[in-house]
Design a protein around this motif. Structure first.
Motif, short mmCIF file in Angstrom:
data_model
loop_
_atom_site.label_atom_id
_atom_site.label_comp_id
_atom_site.label_asym_id
_atom_site.label_seq_id
_atom_site.Cartn_x
_atom_site.Cartn_y
_atom_site.Cartn_z
N ALA A 31 -50.76 46.55 1.96
CA ALA A 31 -49.58 47.40 1.63
C ALA A 31 -48.65 46.87 0.70
O ALA A 31 -48.34 47.32 -0.41
N ALA A 32 -48.17 45.31 0.95
CA ALA A 32 -47.34 44.72 -0.18
C ALA A 32 -48.08 44.42 -1.30
O ALA A 32 -47.20 44.51 -2.47
N PRO A 88 -40.98 23.78 -15.95
CA PRO A 88 -41.58 23.05 -14.98
C PRO A 88 -40.64 22.82 -13.88
O PRO A 88 -41.27 22.96 -12.53
N ALA A 89 -39.76 22.21 -14.09
CA ALA A 89 -38.66 21.88 -13.06
C ALA A 89 -37.78 22.89 -12.57
O ALA A 89 -36.80 22.62 -12.01
N THR A 90 -37.93 24.28 -13.09
CA THR A 90 -36.88 25.55 -12.62
C THR A 90 -37.18 25.46 -11.26
O THR A 90 -38.24 25.56 -10.58
N PRO A 91 -36.12 25.42 -10.45
CA PRO A 91 -36.40 25.69 -8.92
C PRO A 91 -36.74 27.11 -8.48
O PRO A 91 -36.70 28.02 -9.56
N PHE A 92 -37.11 27.24 -6.97
CA PHE A 92 -37.79 28.51 -6.73
C PHE A 92 -36.38 29.12 -5.88
O PHE A 92 -35.50 28.25 -5.16
N ARG A 93 -36.23 30.20 -5.83
CA ARG A 93 -35.60 31.06 -4.84
C ARG A 93 -36.64 31.92 -3.89
O ARG A 93 -37.24 32.74 -4.25
N ILE A 94 -36.64 31.46 -2.73
CA ILE A 94 -37.90 31.73 -1.96
C ILE A 94 -37.39 32.77 -0.54
O ILE A 94 -36.22 32.49 -0.05
N ILE A 95 -38.06 33.95 -0.57
CA ILE A 95 -37.81 34.91 0.51
C ILE A 95 -38.93 34.71 1.57
O ILE A 95 -39.99 34.99 1.28
N LEU A 247 -41.95 43.10 9.85
CA LEU A 247 -42.24 43.86 8.73
C LEU A 247 -41.22 44.48 7.80
O LEU A 247 -41.07 44.78 6.73
N LEU A 248 -39.92 44.82 8.64
CA LEU A 248 -38.71 45.05 8.02
C LEU A 248 -38.53 44.10 6.73
O LEU A 248 -38.26 44.46 5.80
N SER A 249 -38.70 42.86 7.19
CA SER A 249 -38.20 41.82 6.25
C SER A 249 -39.10 41.78 5.11
O SER A 249 -39.06 41.45 3.94
N VAL A 250 -40.52 41.67 5.47
CA VAL A 250 -41.60 41.64 4.43
C VAL A 250 -41.25 42.83 3.28
O VAL A 250 -41.54 42.65 2.30
N HIS A 251 -41.10 44.21 3.96
CA HIS A 251 -40.83 45.40 3.07
C HIS A 251 -39.55 44.95 2.14
O HIS A 251 -39.67 45.18 0.84
N ALA A 252 -38.47 44.51 2.78
CA ALA A 252 -37.21 44.25 1.94
C ALA A 252 -37.67 43.15 0.85
O ALA A 252 -37.19 43.42 -0.20
N GLY A 253 -38.23 42.11 1.37
CA GLY A 253 -38.48 41.06 0.42
C GLY A 253 -39.44 41.61 -0.89
O GLY A 253 -39.32 41.05 -2.19
N THR A 254 -40.45 42.27 -0.44
CA THR A 254 -41.27 42.95 -1.57
C THR A 254 -40.49 43.70 -2.53
O THR A 254 -40.59 43.37 -3.79
N ALA A 255 -39.56 44.47 -2.11
CA ALA A 255 -38.64 45.57 -2.96
C ALA A 255 -37.79 44.68 -3.73
O ALA A 255 -37.77 44.94 -4.98
N ALA A 256 -37.16 43.61 -3.23
CA ALA A 256 -36.33 42.65 -3.64
C ALA A 256 -37.24 42.03 -4.94
O ALA A 256 -36.81 41.71 -6.11
N LEU A 257 -38.33 41.30 -4.83
CA LEU A 257 -39.02 40.79 -5.76
C LEU A 257 -39.44 41.57 -6.73
O LEU A 257 -39.22 41.18 -8.07
N VAL A 258 -39.85 42.85 -6.41
CA VAL A 258 -40.30 43.98 -7.40
C VAL A 258 -38.80 44.25 -8.35
O VAL A 258 -39.12 44.13 -9.56
N ALA A 274 -42.75 34.81 0.33
CA ALA A 274 -43.88 33.93 1.29
C ALA A 274 -43.61 34.72 2.59
O ALA A 274 -42.86 34.46 3.56
N ALA A 275 -44.87 35.36 2.79
CA ALA A 275 -44.88 36.29 4.32
C ALA A 275 -46.11 35.71 4.84
O ALA A 275 -47.40 35.88 4.42
N PHE A 276 -45.72 35.15 6.04
CA PHE A 276 -46.89 34.36 6.71
C PHE A 276 -47.29 34.99 7.99
O PHE A 276 -46.78 36.03 8.33
#
Length: 443
Positions: A31-32, A88-95, A247-258, A274-276
């Motif tokens: 779904a994501a 290449p050295a640009t940092p990541f912002r990870i959800i 899944l509330l966080s997975v859904h919110a993270g997907t929406a934020a990334l989009v 990153a949804a594990f």
């Protein structure tokens, strides 16, 4: 404070659709991925080279240029967006989040029964609140592994299984002394009448997928509640539904990334979701947060863009992870179980989760990042800390921080009935969390 218009109550409507479409971690990933595909993200295979043209017909391009990509491995998904002009050295912002929830999972030899009942043998996955699975209509879902090496999603979303509770007439002390459930003896669902040897779950599954039984060589199947998510309350200010943790966080993270990808030219960081899988049983697997998946993907992204190990180290050192998982709203019937002065409420905004013994990874620096994100999003926030006499749960946050050396802050949404087959949150909290996540990707 007002919430940004891009995440409105419609976000909660979409969350409910997401929950219904994701009865298993594998369905949650699908779904994501579907939402990412619609936003222009393209799947990258781990077995393909990530520089130059992709060799695989399933891959839509290499991973070395600007654009959105994602990797799927079982019940885990890592997605990221590379803006124009980053180094290449640009940092990541990870959800960070997780796709799994406590439930009942089918054993390797599934068919069992007694006294004229056909039943399915199950194993308890994670810290399930067992009584919530009693007398509930359950479907069956998960993943099938086929003889040709492929996998298929499987779901029967109708009442198929049920774990019947013993009648009060046969357990006169249940209301005075409490319900006592034995995981082995009392949690086996029924799914019909007759000789248990004629139950043959695998034949039933094969018939539902138009496959021959001998084609199915492996499976990861689990029960799920078929009752759909719903608004609740006098003013419909609450939402009841399954698998909100997490899944509330997975859904919110997907929406934020989009949303971040849509504004990609202005991003100072590389945003990542990153949804594990397997958080509920310790995260130690190839798809769990304690495995190598995230580090491998981030490193390959750096190297695909021409980076060196030195630039990889710089990118990781400047990165921050927002570990998002649900937390406990104050329970009106058990307020004494909560820390005085820390009573998160539904619709009060995201919670910052703190534990000085590192069950959560938040420190003062992480708190500062979180507060700036809330201020940028125009969203109120709340603090959560456990009562000193209560053991504190944990998340993927400390694991991510320790394994990858990435600064991490723990946050989430306050809910009731955590680890129940059906949980409860405020209807306004999901869009507020998504708004804070979106702001976090650029503060």
């Amino acid at each position: 404070m007002s919430r940004p218009a891009r995440f409105t109550r419609g976000h909660t409507d979409d969350l409910m659709s997401f929950l219904a479409a994701a009865p298993s971690p594998y369905h949650a990933v699908a779904a994501a991925a579907s939402r990412l595909e619609r936003a222009g993200f393209r799947r990258v295979e781990e077995t393909d080279p990530w520089t130059g043209p992709a060799d695989s017909a399933d891959s839509q391009g290499s991973a070395d240029g600007p654009g959105g990509r994602y990797v799927v491995r079982g019940g885990a998904i890592i997605a990221w967006y590379v803006p124009e002009g980053v180094s290449p050295a640009t940092p990541f912002r990870i959800i960070g989040a997780h796709t799994d929830s406590p439930n009942l999972r089918v054993k390797p030899v599934p068919d069992t029964g007694a006294h004229g009942w056909r039943q399915i043998a199950v194993e308890i996955y994670g810290g399930a609140l067992l009584n919530t699975w009693l007398d509930r209509d359950l479907g069956l879902s998960g993943r099938l592994s086929m003889r040709d090496g492929t996998t298929r999603l499987f779901a029967v979303d109708r009442p198929l299984l049920r774990v019947p509770q013993l009648a009060v007439h046969l357990d006169r002390t249940v209301n005075s002394e409490g319900l006592k459930l034995d995981k082995q003896r009392h949690m086996t669902p029924v799914w019909g009448l007759g000789d248990a040897r004629e139950g043959d779950l695998l034949a039933y599954v094969a018939g539902k997928t138009n496959a021959a039984v001998e084609e199915i060589t492996g499976w990861d199947l689990m029960a799920h509640s078929v009752e759909p998510p719903a608004y609740l309350g006098r003013d419909q200010e609450l939402v009841a539904g399954p698998r909100m943790d997490n899944l509330l966080s997975v859904h919110a993270g997907t929406a934020a990334l989009v949303s971040a990808a849509a504004d990609g030219e202005d991003l100072p960081y590389i945003p990542v979701l990153a949804a594990f899988d397997h958080e509920e049983n310790g995260s130690q697997s190839d798809t769990g947060a304690d495995g190598p998946l995230l580090g491998s993907v981030l490193e390959r992204s750096v190297f695909a863009r021409g980076g060196t190990y030195e630039e990889r180290a710089r990118a990781f050192a400047g990165s921050v992870c927002l570990s998002s998982d649900t937390g406990h709203a104050v329970h009106p019937n058990y307020a004494e179980r909560h820390e005085p002065g820390h009573h998160p409420m539904p619709n009060g905004g995201p919670i910052l989760k703190v534990n000085v013994n590192q069950r959560y990874a938040t420190d003062g620096v992480g708190r500062s990042v979180f507060v700036r994100a809330c201020e940028r999003a125009g969203v109120e926030w709340q603090a959560f800390v456990s009562h000193n006499s209560m053991p504190c749960g944990t998340t993927i946050g400390p694991i991510t921080a320790a394994r990858h050396g990435i600064a991490t802050v723990d946050a989430g949404v306050a809910i009731l009935s955590m680890h129940s087959a059906r949980e409860l949150c405020g209807a306004e909290d999901p869009p507020m969390l998504a708004a804070v996540m979106r702001a976090f990707l650029e503060v």
